[in-house]
Design a protein around this motif. Structure first.
Motif, PDB file in Angstrom:
ATOM      1  N   TRP A 117       3.492  -7.825  -3.712  1.00 33.97           N
ATOM      2  CA  TRP A 117       2.056  -7.541  -3.780  1.00 33.97           C
ATOM      3  C   TRP A 117       1.623  -6.872  -2.486  1.00 33.97           C
ATOM      4  N   PRO A 118       0.724  -5.913  -2.491  1.00 40.65           N
ATOM      5  CA  PRO A 118       0.311  -5.142  -3.664  1.00 40.65           C
ATOM      6  C   PRO A 118       1.478  -4.287  -4.164  1.00 40.65           C
ATOM      7  N   GLU A 119       1.227  -3.503  -5.194  1.00 38.96           N
ATOM      8  CA  GLU A 119       2.313  -2.740  -5.812  1.00 38.96           C
ATOM      9  C   GLU A 119       3.060  -1.874  -4.802  1.00 38.96           C
TER      10      GLU A 119
ATOM     11  N   ASP B 104      -1.252  -5.030 -10.145  1.00 33.79           N
ATOM     12  CA  ASP B 104      -1.388  -5.418  -8.733  1.00 33.79           C
ATOM     13  C   ASP B 104      -0.060  -5.734  -8.072  1.00 33.79           C
ATOM     14  N   ARG B 105       1.046  -5.614  -8.798  1.00 36.28           N
ATOM     15  CA  ARG B 105       2.345  -6.011  -8.237  1.00 36.28           C
ATOM     16  C   ARG B 105       3.462  -5.086  -8.709  1.00 36.28           C
TER      17      ARG B 105
ATOM     18  N   ARG C 139       0.132 -16.900  -3.699  1.00 37.03           N
ATOM     19  CA  ARG C 139       0.902 -16.416  -4.838  1.00 37.03           C
ATOM     20  C   ARG C 139       1.748 -17.527  -5.457  1.00 37.03           C
TER      21      ARG C 139
END
Length: 213
Positions: free
Chosen positions: A174-176, A156-157, A209
């Motif tokens: 985030w996101p990737e 996800d990152r 986060r």
């Protein structure tokens, strides 16, 4: 978001220095730099971290269009000062939606960046080959700074790491897909070097986060 200091490596409880130890202690990781409780983002909160920090407090500055400062965290106690800092910001993602970026500066062995990156730590050395060409560069405090993309992180990152001002610099998005920000000549400023401009900092809601990597 009041509370007690925690371990920067695992988020567990830590024991304050006492008769038998002059350092903060985690039951799992031993002596650590305590992660101070995260508080809602504000110019005042940023100022407290900046004042105590012994390492850079990196921020994309000026912030990209539509982006906001969404929180700051620091590891270290009153005696040692901040030995790791983490700054969160969020805004329009490069491919749509909302993107989030976390920038961590830390001394060797603190482990805060690895925790946010979702990998075993405490440092990124085992995940990057600094003898190979970097994947991208940012400008940190006026200097071109190479960063390497880490593999083996959660899907996800996107995680990048390198060195700036002699210590680790982590950039986690985030996101990737928001990792594309790191390929766009991102300019980072050490907030310790900023003067009255900091009063113009646009603040948003606290990034989750920072609370739950």
């Amino acid at each position: 978001m009041r509370g007690e200091p925690t371990c920067p490596k695992c988020g567990g409880r830590v024991r304050a220095p006492g008769l038998f130890s002059d350092s903060w202690q985690c039951a799992v990781h031993g002596a650590v730099q305590p992660l101070q409780p995260v508080i809602p983002p504000s110019v005042e909160a940023l100022g407290v971290v900046v004042h105590r920090a012994q390492v850079p407090v990196w921020m994309p500055w000026p912030l990209p269009l539509g982006w906001l400062f969404t929180g700051v965290a620091a590891a270290g106690d009153d005696r040692s000062g901040g030995r790791a800092t983490a700054v969160a910001c969020s805004g329009p993602g490069p491919l749509g939606g909302v993107g989030e970026l976390l920038l961590i500066a830390e001394e060797l062995g603190v482990g805060l960046g690895a925790r946010y990156a979702g990998i075993d730590g405490p440092d990124p050395g085992a995940y990057i080959d600094m003898s190979s060409p970097p994947h991208t560069k940012v400008v940190a405090a006026g200097r071109p700074t190479p960063l390497w993309h880490l593999k083996g992180v959660p899907d996800d990152r996107a995680v990048f790491a390198g060195e700036a001002r002699g210590i680790w610099l982590w950039a986690i998005a985030w996101p990737e897909q928001s990792g594309l920000l790191l390929y766009d000549e991102l300019v980072l400023t050490d907030m310790r070097d900023l003067g009255a401009e900091v009063e113009m900092m646009p603040c948003g809601a606290l990034s989750p986060r920072l609370l739950s990597p």
